[in-house]
Design an enzyme around this catalytic site. Structure first.
Site, mmCIF file in Angstrom:
data_model
loop_
_atom_site.group_PDB
_atom_site.id
_atom_site.type_symbol
_atom_site.label_atom_id
_atom_site.label_comp_id
_atom_site.label_asym_id
_atom_site.label_seq_id
_atom_site.Cartn_x
_atom_site.Cartn_y
_atom_site.Cartn_z
ATOM 1 N N CYS A 1 -30.199 -2.231 -10.211
ATOM 2 C CA CYS A 1 -29.227 -1.504 -11.027
ATOM 3 C C CYS A 1 -29.396 -1.859 -12.502
ATOM 4 O O CYS A 1 -30.058 -2.840 -12.846
ATOM 5 C CB CYS A 1 -27.795 -1.829 -10.584
ATOM 6 S SG CYS A 1 -27.320 -3.548 -10.873
ATOM 7 N N CYS B 1 -28.108 -5.257 -13.360
ATOM 8 C CA CYS B 1 -29.027 -6.304 -12.895
ATOM 9 C C CYS B 1 -30.198 -6.440 -13.858
ATOM 10 O O CYS B 1 -30.675 -7.547 -14.124
ATOM 11 C CB CYS B 1 -29.543 -5.966 -11.495
ATOM 12 S SG CYS B 1 -28.243 -5.817 -10.267
ATOM 13 N N ASP C 1 -47.993 26.653 -35.449
ATOM 14 C CA ASP C 1 -49.227 26.743 -36.216
ATOM 15 C C ASP C 1 -50.056 27.880 -35.607
ATOM 16 O O ASP C 1 -49.853 28.243 -34.443
ATOM 17 C CB ASP C 1 -49.978 25.415 -36.115
ATOM 18 C CG ASP C 1 -51.337 25.469 -36.784
ATOM 19 O OD1 ASP C 1 -51.418 25.990 -37.907
ATOM 20 O OD2 ASP C 1 -52.317 25.011 -36.173
#
Length: 706
Positions: A14, A17, A395
């Site tokens: 997690c 963690c 471009d």
């Protein structure tokens, strides 16, 4: 030079963690700095630390640490065999036994209490250990909230509720781990693309070696049906190579002697001998993987907001829980047990699991999925910006056109014939890297005109205008007509106008006194340019603008068959930069699509810079925010759809997480929500957020309109 090591992590469960692990690693005396990338599950360490020290720092979450260079197979452990899930099942067994005991002997019987206590201790040992440690250090996260809630439930005799909370929290954590692993799998599939072994030819014999042992200059043999192990150049043979693994394009590409090939691509029907040009860590696929990992670590503005919000959110929830538990009994005559129970329920409801993962799981999924489709998005911030753009500037050369100009016409306005003009032009352009220079050199080569006998000196490039050099002692200039504005006669102007009307780019060659000749170069539109622009318009992009340094007549001729809203021609690089800033003031957020080299200022000025990055082009990978790896313009609508869908999903995730919290808090006050219902609601919110984020995996291909 700093000692930097990168490791891959297994078992990182997690975001909290990850933060704790990072803090523990930084606390190692020989470590100067450390950074955990939760999305990519990697650890970067500056300094010295052994694997044992690092794994000890992650022991609280059973994190395995593997050196990045270690190529051993990392087999995924079956869901039901994971230690945390086995512990949850054992906890569930005692919980079920407790329910049976409660039915037979009552909830207050010592046997029932012991069974529920065993369920809490077995299933919640890791949670309680971490939570108590955090409480001592006054660190408030979801583990702290859950620990107080479980211990509080036991203190007021609600053993069954405490056991149910521990079990459901374990399931919620398991689902979160499973979903993050699923989100990371896109990156893992990229890492698995390139073979771990290569067949090297040495002294006429074949040797199978690890790719780490292959050096630049080695020759590798790639048989039909095998993946190419390293980046290189074909020495012998011809074949069709499927480059879908890198570009997302399923059509195979013909490869002959002298062509580049890339690690991880599939050789289909002919044997190839390839001279290795890059080490394994420098291959195109390795760079893409590295950039994707960095991108997954970069936080989007929404995620930064959520992280800041979460820091204040958890202490606020604890204060609300304390208020609910104490105010009614102290001042409103409420019963202590009832209101302490409701205060504990507030703690459980306040667990920020769903909120914390609402953004990272969506970003990790989106960036990984985009990489599989041949699109490199270099961070959550750019993913978010993509979802907000309303205008796109293009471009011309290499973006809307193929970028491979060819010499169409050569005219002489002096006593030099066409071949002599081309020879002088080629001598000058040998020093240039401009696309038009390569067209002249290709034409000279095709006509077998060599300029090696000419002496060239004093070469200089004039940005946006052309080039100059002294050839056999005479100063020559080659470039745009504006370079010779005072030396152009009316008949030459008329010829220039005719060529430009046909969409050709005109270059004049002259000396210090007069124009000697003209070279007209043509560039072809990409086949899909018009359809892509039409798709973008259907997606709600209000403005599509061409920005080009070419002559306006040429630009309008090229653009005549394109659904563009504006054309701006004859722009120098700095003028493109200014044009982007002007368009931002007029249209809001704008993206710029270019080649990643000449358009660098405009790409930097745009809210999102998108490079047409032909595979292997290092400059494009480094300069742009988004890279269309296969040089495929059709990936652009996919990028827009992905950015919008990702932002919509993140917003939905945050709304679901917060609204369910508010609803649950409202239901607690009258006592309608129990402890186990509270964590069930939290688990439901987490599950909804995860499943919603994984919808991004369904956005595939380039043909969908929305």
């Amino acid at each position: 030079m700093e000692n930097k090591q990168v490791y891959r992590l297994q078992g990182l469960s997690c975001a909290n963690c990850a933060a704790t692990f990072e803090k523990n690693v930084k606390a190692i005396a020989t470590v100067k700095d450390a950074k955990v990338n939760f999305g990519a599950a990697t650890l970067t360490v500056i300094g010295e630390a052994s694997i044992e020290e690092l794994e000890k720092a992650g022991a609280f979450d059973r994190i395995a640490v593997i050196p990045e260079t270690e190529r051993k197979d990392q087999k995924a452990e079956p869901f039901w065999k994971k230690k945390t899930n086995v512990i949850a099942l054992i906890s569930a067994f005692f919980l079920l036994a407790g329910y049976v005991s409660a039915y037979a002997m009552g909830e207050r019987h010592i046997a029932t209490i012991l069974l529920f206590a065993a369920s809490i201790i077995i299933g919640g040992y890791s949670l309680l250990k971490t939570g108590l440690a955090n409480l001592v250090r006054l660190q408030f996260d979801m583990n702290t909230l859950m620990t107080i809630a479980v211990i509080g439930a036991a203190c007021i005799g609600e053993w069954k509720e405490g056991a149910v909370v521990v079990f459901l929290f374990a399931i919620s954590e398991a689902l979160e781990r499973y979903s993050m692993d699923t989100a990371r799998r896109s990156l893992q599939r990229l890492m698995d693309i390139a073979p771990k072994k290569a067949t090297v030819l040495r002294d006429g014999k074949e040797y199978e070696v690890d790719v780490e042992d292959v050096v630049v200059g080695d020759t590798i043999l790639v048989k039909p049906g095998q993946k190419i192990a390293m980046d290189g150049v074909v020495l012998r043979g011809e074949s069709l190579v499927n480059e879908a693994a890198i570009t997302g394009e399923s059509m195979p590409v013909a490869k002959n002697v002298g062509d580049e090939v890339y690690a991880g691509t599939m050789n289909e029907d002919g044997a190839l001998e390839v001279r290795v040009t890059k080490r394994v860590e420098d291959t195109t696929i390795a760079k893409i993987i590295h950039l994707v990992e960095e991108a997954q670590a970069e936080r989007a503005p929404t995620q930064q907001f959520v992280d800041r919000f979460a820091r204040y959110y958890t202490p606020t929830i604890m204060l609300i829980a304390l208020f609910v538990a104490t105010v009614p009994p102290l001042w409103l005559g409420g019963e202590w047990l009832t209101w302490v129970y409701r205060g504990l329920t507030v703690l459980v409801v306040g667990c920020p699991c769903a909120l914390v993962i609402s953004t990272p799981v969506a970003i990790v999924t989106a960036i990984g999925q985009a990489a599989r489709q041949g699109v490199l998005i270099k961070g959550g911030v750019y993913l978010e910006e993509i979802g907000k753009i309303s205008a796109i500037a293009f471009d011309k050369t290499g973006t809307l056109t193929t970028g491979i100009p060819e010499v169409a016409d050569i005219y002489s306005f002096s006593d030099l014939d066409e071949k002599e003009l081309l020879k002088i032009a080629a001598a000058i352009e040998k020093q240039s890297e401009h696309p038009l220079a390569s067209a002249i050199l290709r034409k000279a080569e095709a006509l077998q005109i060599s300029s090696d006998d000419l002496q060239v000196s004093e070469f200089r490039a004039m940005a946006g205008k052309g080039a100059a050099a002294r050839v056999n002692g005479v100063m020559y200039y080659i470039g745009k007509p504006s370079l010779f504005s005072e030396a152009i006669h009316e008949d030459i102007r008329a010829q220039i106008a005719r060529e430009q009307t046909q969409g050709k780019t005109v270059m004049l060659l002259g000396n210090e006194t007069k124009v000697l000749g003209m070279i007209a170069v043509s560039d072809q539109l990409r086949e899909n340019a018009a359809s892509v622009l039409e798709t973008l318009r259907n997606l709600g992009i209000s403005q599509t603008i061409m920005l080009t340094g070419d002559h306006e007549t040429t630009a309008r001729a090229i653009a005549s068959s394109l659904p563009l809203t504006d054309i701006r021609a004859e722009l120098l690089p700095e003028e493109k930069w200014t044009a982007i800033q002007t368009l931002q003031r007029q249209s809001g957020r704008i993206a710029m699509v270019g080649d990643g080299v000449n358009d660098a200022p405009a790409l930097a000025a745009a809210d999102v810079g998108i490079a047409m990055g032909d595979i292997g082009t290092d400059v494009a990978l480094e300069t742009a925010d988004v890279v269309l790896i296969g040089d495929d313009l059709e990936k652009l609508p996919y990028v827009i759809r992905l950015g919008r869908k990702a932002m919509r999903i993140i917003q939905e995730n945050i709304a679901v997480a917060l609204l369910l919290k508010v609803l649950a808090l409202v239901l607690i006050v009258p006592g309608w929500l129990t402890l186990w219902m509270a964590i069930f609601a939290d688990m439901g919110a987490t599950l909804l957020v995860l499943l919603n984020s994984l919808r991004l995996l369904r956005l595939d291909g380039i043909s969908k309109k929305r």
